[in-house]
Scaffold this motif. Sequence first.
Motif, mmCIF file in Angstrom:
data_model
loop_
_atom_site.group_PDB
_atom_site.id
_atom_site.type_symbol
_atom_site.label_atom_id
_atom_site.label_comp_id
_atom_site.label_asym_id
_atom_site.label_seq_id
_atom_site.Cartn_x
_atom_site.Cartn_y
_atom_site.Cartn_z
ATOM 1 N N GLN A 54 0.819 -1.213 0.000
ATOM 2 C CA GLN A 54 0.000 0.000 0.000
ATOM 3 C C GLN A 54 0.853 1.265 0.000
ATOM 4 O OE1 GLN A 54 -3.448 -0.113 -0.376
ATOM 5 N NE2 GLN A 54 -2.800 -2.197 -0.843
ATOM 6 N N ASP A 55 2.145 1.137 0.257
ATOM 7 C CA ASP A 55 3.077 2.258 0.217
ATOM 8 C C ASP A 55 3.832 2.231 -1.103
ATOM 9 O OD1 ASP A 55 2.401 2.937 2.809
ATOM 10 O OD2 ASP A 55 4.136 1.949 3.706
ATOM 11 N N GLY A 56 4.266 3.420 -1.541
ATOM 12 C CA GLY A 56 5.160 3.477 -2.682
ATOM 13 C C GLY A 56 6.516 2.957 -2.263
ATOM 14 N N MET A 57 7.213 2.286 -3.173
ATOM 15 C CA MET A 57 8.519 1.734 -2.839
ATOM 16 C C MET A 57 9.493 1.962 -3.989
ATOM 17 S SD MET A 57 7.296 -1.829 -1.107
ATOM 18 C CE MET A 57 8.812 -2.265 -0.297
ATOM 19 N N LEU A 58 10.703 2.338 -3.601
ATOM 20 C CA LEU A 58 11.820 2.467 -4.532
ATOM 21 C C LEU A 58 12.944 1.573 -4.042
ATOM 22 C CD1 LEU A 58 12.277 6.335 -4.961
ATOM 23 C CD2 LEU A 58 11.602 4.741 -6.740
ATOM 24 N N ILE A 59 13.644 0.943 -4.962
ATOM 25 C CA ILE A 59 14.862 0.214 -4.637
ATOM 26 C C ILE A 59 16.006 0.940 -5.340
ATOM 27 C CG2 ILE A 59 16.084 -1.995 -4.728
ATOM 28 C CD1 ILE A 59 13.524 -2.099 -3.041
ATOM 29 N N LEU A 60 17.023 1.325 -4.559
ATOM 30 C CA LEU A 60 18.162 2.068 -5.086
ATOM 31 C C LEU A 60 19.442 1.256 -4.942
ATOM 32 C CD1 LEU A 60 17.593 5.465 -3.201
ATOM 33 C CD2 LEU A 60 16.672 4.815 -5.413
ATOM 34 N N GLU A 61 20.361 1.454 -5.871
ATOM 35 C CA GLU A 61 21.695 0.888 -5.732
ATOM 36 C C GLU A 61 22.408 1.675 -4.637
ATOM 37 O OE1 GLU A 61 23.434 1.354 -9.581
ATOM 38 O OE2 GLU A 61 22.018 -0.041 -10.520
ATOM 39 N N PHE A 62 23.034 0.976 -3.709
ATOM 40 C CA PHE A 62 23.669 1.622 -2.559
ATOM 41 C C PHE A 62 24.787 2.575 -2.970
ATOM 42 C CE2 PHE A 62 26.863 1.801 0.836
ATOM 43 C CZ PHE A 62 26.089 2.246 1.890
ATOM 44 N N GLU A 63 25.650 2.146 -3.872
ATOM 45 C CA GLU A 63 26.828 2.931 -4.233
ATOM 46 C C GLU A 63 26.478 4.171 -5.046
ATOM 47 O OE1 GLU A 63 29.852 2.406 -3.078
ATOM 48 O OE2 GLU A 63 29.208 0.610 -2.022
ATOM 49 N N THR A 64 25.526 4.047 -5.970
ATOM 50 C CA THR A 64 25.274 5.132 -6.924
ATOM 51 C C THR A 64 24.010 5.927 -6.653
ATOM 52 O OG1 THR A 64 24.009 3.723 -8.430
ATOM 53 C CG2 THR A 64 26.419 3.799 -8.736
ATOM 54 N N GLY A 65 23.047 5.328 -5.970
ATOM 55 C CA GLY A 65 21.764 5.996 -5.767
ATOM 56 C C GLY A 65 20.837 5.875 -6.956
ATOM 57 N N ARG A 66 21.205 5.057 -7.926
ATOM 58 C CA ARG A 66 20.333 4.857 -9.098
ATOM 59 C C ARG A 66 19.150 3.975 -8.721
ATOM 60 N NH1 ARG A 66 22.278 6.958 -13.681
ATOM 61 N NH2 ARG A 66 24.527 7.207 -13.881
ATOM 62 N N ILE A 67 18.019 4.286 -9.293
ATOM 63 C CA ILE A 67 16.788 3.533 -9.031
ATOM 64 C C ILE A 67 16.821 2.250 -9.852
ATOM 65 C CG2 ILE A 67 14.275 3.553 -9.235
ATOM 66 C CD1 ILE A 67 14.505 6.670 -8.918
ATOM 67 N N SER A 68 16.701 1.106 -9.165
ATOM 68 C CA SER A 68 16.706 -0.173 -9.870
ATOM 69 C C SER A 68 15.312 -0.787 -9.951
ATOM 70 C CB SER A 68 17.687 -1.154 -9.219
ATOM 71 O OG SER A 68 17.338 -1.382 -7.872
ATOM 72 N N ASP A 69 14.385 -0.305 -9.120
ATOM 73 C CA ASP A 69 13.000 -0.810 -9.198
ATOM 74 C C ASP A 69 12.070 0.179 -8.515
ATOM 75 O OD1 ASP A 69 10.987 -2.529 -9.978
ATOM 76 O OD2 ASP A 69 11.690 -4.230 -8.791
ATOM 77 N N VAL A 70 10.842 0.194 -8.949
ATOM 78 C CA VAL A 70 9.803 1.049 -8.376
ATOM 79 C C VAL A 70 8.483 0.279 -8.462
ATOM 80 C CG1 VAL A 70 9.452 2.234 -10.594
ATOM 81 C CG2 VAL A 70 8.680 3.317 -8.504
ATOM 82 N N ASN A 71 7.657 0.392 -7.427
ATOM 83 C CA ASN A 71 6.411 -0.377 -7.461
ATOM 84 C C ASN A 71 5.267 0.447 -8.056
ATOM 85 O OD1 ASN A 71 5.660 1.265 -5.285
ATOM 86 N ND2 ASN A 71 4.943 -0.415 -4.034
ATOM 87 N N PRO A 72 4.189 -0.219 -8.463
ATOM 88 C CA PRO A 72 3.065 0.460 -9.112
ATOM 89 C C PRO A 72 2.413 1.546 -8.249
ATOM 90 C CG PRO A 72 2.904 -1.904 -9.469
ATOM 91 C CD PRO A 72 4.020 -1.686 -8.487
#
Length: 173
Positions: A54-72
Amino acid sequence: GRRIMLLNARRIYREGEGTERILMAIEDITEQMESEQALKNSETRYRRLFETAQDGMLILEFETGRISDVNPVLIEMLDYTYEEFLGKHLWEIGPFRNIEAAKATFCELQDKEYVRYDDLPLERKDGSPIAVEFVSNVYLVNGHKVIQCNIRDITDRKLIAEALKEAHIELEQ
């Protein structure tokens, strides 16, 4: 019990004699197949949790801060497409327009491995404001650190709290 076996066979050819023999090897791969199935089941459960949270979620690469996944949920909440999130730094996407603050938050997160903001102002793609609760933590995936950001829309909660405060002031008067 039931076992899963891998059968390999090869003809043995000898010059002048032709092929009269077959070498067969049988290997028990039951545990390997069960492990692969358990991994698939785990990945399916994770993906289902991630996509239906029910919450928005982002997954980031630790070293770079790039977004590797985002939920609907976050895609719908902020009205950006999956492609507009994927591969970008947190501070490169519209909702986190304050670049310096976003970079500072990322550095703090790398250092402390946990960051929480009870009331963080963001913007939707159309520029309309949205208040969110932002919680991020670091964890390991296959020996690599990743950052998970949970983002909860608290706009309605803030509006209700403000209305209650106004009502309380009015009642006291």
